[in-house]
Design an enzyme around this catalytic site. Structure first.
Site, PDB file in Angstrom:
ATOM      1  N   SER A  72      47.724  40.655  45.460  1.00  0.00           N
ATOM      2  CA  SER A  72      47.996  41.392  45.552  1.00  0.00           C
ATOM      3  C   SER A  72      49.248  41.160  46.539  1.00  0.00           C
ATOM      4  O   SER A  72      50.065  42.460  46.452  1.00  0.00           O
ATOM      5  CB  SER A  72      47.661  42.938  45.765  1.00  0.00           C
ATOM      6  OG  SER A  72      46.494  42.743  44.658  1.00  0.00           O
ATOM      7  N   TYR A 107      46.175  52.662  41.851  1.00  0.00           N
ATOM      8  CA  TYR A 107      46.593  51.199  41.118  1.00  0.00           C
ATOM      9  C   TYR A 107      46.380  50.629  39.905  1.00  0.00           C
ATOM     10  O   TYR A 107      44.870  51.042  39.577  1.00  0.00           O
ATOM     11  CB  TYR A 107      45.557  50.323  42.160  1.00  0.00           C
ATOM     12  CG  TYR A 107      46.601  49.130  43.156  1.00  0.00           C
ATOM     13  CD1 TYR A 107      46.858  49.628  44.291  1.00  0.00           C
ATOM     14  CD2 TYR A 107      45.560  47.965  42.516  1.00  0.00           C
ATOM     15  CE1 TYR A 107      47.314  48.053  45.188  1.00  0.00           C
ATOM     16  CE2 TYR A 107      45.908  46.856  42.880  1.00  0.00           C
ATOM     17  CZ  TYR A 107      47.461  46.943  44.023  1.00  0.00           C
ATOM     18  OH  TYR A 107      47.790  45.799  44.601  1.00  0.00           O
ATOM     19  N   SER A 108      47.418  50.392  39.876  1.00  0.00           N
ATOM     20  CA  SER A 108      46.917  49.273  38.443  1.00  0.00           C
ATOM     21  C   SER A 108      48.396  48.691  38.331  1.00  0.00           C
ATOM     22  O   SER A 108      49.545  48.206  38.497  1.00  0.00           O
ATOM     23  CB  SER A 108      47.567  49.780  37.428  1.00  0.00           C
ATOM     24  OG  SER A 108      47.635  49.616  36.233  1.00  0.00           O
ATOM     25  N   ASN A 109      47.602  47.194  38.004  1.00  0.00           N
ATOM     26  CA  ASN A 109      48.573  45.899  38.329  1.00  0.00           C
ATOM     27  C   ASN A 109      49.336  45.351  36.945  1.00  0.00           C
ATOM     28  O   ASN A 109      50.269  45.337  37.255  1.00  0.00           O
ATOM     29  CB  ASN A 109      47.581  44.807  37.789  1.00  0.00           C
ATOM     30  CG  ASN A 109      46.253  44.343  39.130  1.00  0.00           C
ATOM     31  OD1 ASN A 109      47.578  44.451  39.952  1.00  0.00           O
ATOM     32  ND2 ASN A 109      45.752  43.969  39.319  1.00  0.00           N
TER      33      ASN A 109
END
Length: 402
Positions: free
Chosen positions: A115, A208-210
């Protein structure tokens, strides 16, 4: 980035944002391994010789923290790169670089940085903002019309800023990837996310999100007409003078330069499995890159010193919202940048990453200090992540006290 925890394309540190793969690879953006390897120490006078000899006989606090990650947390290896405010660099290692051969951990070896990739992607977007080619408060539909639709999901109501700050409410695709290790296109990753309902209305919460960063990467490509990997290389890697950092090409499952092997354990009673070579495409703009501790230090230091962004865009990047649930006490999330309070005072700015086989943590301070620590196994428990972050704090605060 981790599935939805903190790294591993789960998310960094406690991050959430990637995927787990049972048997094939748990997806997260990880931290690394450290070994002592300081630069030449200052010359000691005759009156200092006895004290110097005694100090040389015992490892310093950074080396001790790496040794503990291997000894107490079961990491195969740990590495660290520490830069003091005068620019002096020390490298550290602990453990074994390859459990099969017993080879040493390469100093400042390359690792999958998971990340941390988000910070690189965010810098490119913000450069485009400075060039007036992207507007942070414009909708996703402005650049990708009609692409983002789903249950409670509408790209006309999600802004570019909300993507970068993780306030869009978009579901995290990496929580829904299966165990199939293969090449994924960015559109496939997005399609996986859009099969699931929104987590909340845009701008009303933080999670949180990719998926947010896959969309940010697609915007970069649409606006520039060039592949994201090329834009990151041209605008960030080369500009910051990073010599050991790259975005793997499609199908490239290897790590180019000397590196410690990365490992995965299905459960406590199962042997470690070497997963160094794996297709990182499921991370793409959210977690695909490879780098070293010293290059990450150079990147974050250059960023804070206004060498990658105009001051107005850096100020936007450093405008934060609470993110303690993923990154720990006092942590806040900006636009692809995390601030975390140091026990010795002040803040460190970075991101962190988790990827199957590797976990990385680190950051830089406004007075020129920087540290990155990596271990060669994705962390799945809070205790291990806290110990990794303590190693970072030890390095940054030791220099502060010195």
């Amino acid at each position: 980035m981790r599935g939805q925890t903190g790294q591993g394309l789960r998310s960094p540190g406690r991050q959430q944002g990637t995927r787990r793969r049972a048997g094939s690879a748990a997806v997260a953006v990880a931290i690394g391994v450290m070994t002592l390897g300081a630069l030449a120490p200052p010359v000691a006078s005759a009156s200092d010789s006895a004290a110097s000899a005694a100090a040389a006989a015992r490892p310093d606090a950074v080396q001790q923290s790496l040794n503990a990650l291997v000894r107490d947390d079961g990491m195969p290896a740990a590495l660290a790169s520490v830069q003091d405010r005068n620019g002096r660099i020390r490298t550290y290692t602990a453990g074994v670089g390859d459990l099969t051969t017993g080879s040493k951990v390469p100093r400042d070896g390359q690792v999958r940085i998971g990340s941390n990739t988000k910070a690189f992607t965010a810098v490119v977007v913000l450069q485009l903002v400075a060039e007036r080619r992207v507007d942070l408060d414009a909708s996703v539909d402005t650049y990708l019309p009609g692409l983002v639709r789903g249950k409670g999901i509408d790209g006309r109501r999600i802004t570019v800023r909300q993507l970068l700050q993780q306030t869009s409410g978009l579901p995290n695709y990496s929580n829904h990837l299966g165990d199939d290790v293969r090449y994924y296109t960015p559109r496939e990753l997005l399609a996986t996310a859009l099969q699931h309902p929104a987590d909340f209305a845009p701008g009303t919460s933080w999670k949180y999100s990719n998926t947010n960063y896959v969309l940010a990467g697609l915007i970069v490509q649409k606006v520039t007409g060039r592949p994201l990997a090329e834009e990151i290389d041209r605008r960030v890697v080369r500009r910051a003078g990073l010599r050991h950092t790259y975005f793997p090409a499609p199908g490239d499952a290897s790590i180019r330069e000397p590196h410690p092997h990365g490992y995965y354990r299905e459960s406590a009673d199962v042997p470690l499995r070497d997963i160094t070579e794996s297709d990182p495409s499921w991370g793409w703009a959210a977690g695909q890159m490879v780098s070293t501790g010293s290059d990450l230090n150079r990147f974050f230091s250059a960023l804070l010193a206004d060498r990658l962004l105009p001051s107005a865009q850096l100020a936007q990047m450093r405008s934060t919202v609470p993110a303690e649930a993923t990154f720990g006490p006092g942590a806040r999330y900006g636009l692809g940048l995390v601030s975390r309070p140091l026990p010795c005072g002040g803040l460190t700015w970075g991101h962190g990453g988790s990827f199957p086989g590797y976990e990385t943590r680190g950051g830089a301070t406004d007075d020129g200090r920087a540290t990155n620590v990596a271990v060669t196994m994705q962390l799945t428990d809070e205790a291990g992540r806290r110990n990794l972050e303590r190693a970072v704090d030890t390095a940054l605060c030791q220099d502060n006290e010195g």
